[in-house]
Design an enzyme around this catalytic site. Sequence first.
Site, PDB file in Angstrom:
ATOM      1  N   ASP A  88       0.813  -1.206   0.000  1.00  0.00           N
ATOM      2  CA  ASP A  88       0.000   0.000   0.000  1.00  0.00           C
ATOM      3  C   ASP A  88       0.850   1.262   0.000  1.00  0.00           C
ATOM      4  O   ASP A  88       2.086   1.206   0.046  1.00  0.00           O
ATOM      5  CB  ASP A  88      -0.937   0.001   1.207  1.00  0.00           C
TER       6      ASP A  88
ATOM      7  N   TYR B  63       7.491 -10.048   6.477  1.00  0.00           N
ATOM      8  CA  TYR B  63       7.496  -8.599   6.679  1.00  0.00           C
ATOM      9  C   TYR B  63       8.404  -8.254   7.855  1.00  0.00           C
ATOM     10  O   TYR B  63       8.555  -9.034   8.801  1.00  0.00           O
ATOM     11  CB  TYR B  63       6.081  -8.090   6.997  1.00  0.00           C
TER      12      TYR B  63
END
Length: 405
Positions: free
Chosen positions: A105, A180
């Site tokens: 994003d 992540y």
Amino acid sequence: MTEQHEVKNMDESTEPKTEEKQDKQTTQEESKPETKKKKIRVMNWEKYSIRHVALKLAYLGWRYCGFAIQREEPTVEAELFKALQHTKLVQDLSNSNYARCGRTDKGVNAFGQVVSLLMRSNLSSGVGVIKVGTESKPNVNEIDYISTLNKTLPPDIRVIAWAPAPTDFNARFSCISRTYKYIFFQETMDMQVLTKAAEQFIGFHDFRHFCRMDLHNVSNFERTVLSIEIEPIQDDKPLSDPFKLYQITICGKGFLWHQIRCMMAILFLIGKGLEKPEIIPDLFDIEKYPRKPTYEMASEVPLILYDCTFENLKFEVREDIRNTLVDHFTRSWRELTLKTGVVRTMLDSLDKTWQSKPEVKPKRYTQLKKRTREKSLEERTRVLKKNKTDFGKNDPRERNKDEFE
């Protein structure tokens, strides 16, 4: 009569000069060498082979509106497409079998984003070669995909490795795990409590209360977190230093929209003592808490899509290219560190004790269980069935079912 005669003589005297000047200009123009028009190079794609390739990307996403291409917003993928077309490594993007491992994003970074597509190749055989060019020869070097693209890409986007991919490989569906990393300050948080609470995320759970629900594309919110590790980045700083940096590494098979940022938001509340660690299993209990409490997500700035793993895919990077990439990222680090120094100088000038001041806590904090709640999954589903345009119908991003942050 005299005035008319003088005017006539003046006109007659000027006419030969004008004709003489025009003749001179014409002679000069004729004597100029003809400028050759630059020929537009037409690519003869029949000469080249076509190969299925996977590219690994690293980028700083702070100035981009996410990875996936959008109509009018700057994105990482848009810059990648420009570079592929400029370097003529791809003939037609719409017919290149392009796939992304996922999307990040707005403002999110990556070190291990992977895309797969059909690209121009020098080779006549090998893994991923699906069409042999008329002038392809054996025993030649493959195109230097990394250097070729990095010369065209913006400095905050880099191809860091590539791999020949089997013809049935897909960057999205062939991925077996994603990792992540999230960077954060210790501040006033109890790191032992935070670390212990984070372990509760490991395993198979329903993460509907730890994401942004997008029912237009996702109907199943169960995901598996394989591992979570928290470690300090700066070992030289004392444990009591609120500006000591930590990183959390989260590995899973797949992630929902904003899942990592929602998980981190809850962990920060627990680390600061505002919530108890038991809030995590409580939010996993859908029967007990069918509706998600409202809370603010953690910042996107320190989030990194760190790695995507695949079976039987070996990424390649030459040592000289690796050194070039190290030099490039070193320059970026030096520039950002200098900017940090500028801000610190201003802070020191305002108040030299700013580092020792405790974090300002909210005057009033409302427990998650006492907050207003969003619509439940079942309520959203009923609304979606009643009017499909109410939720996500006009989302220009057209998100996929298995999403990244």
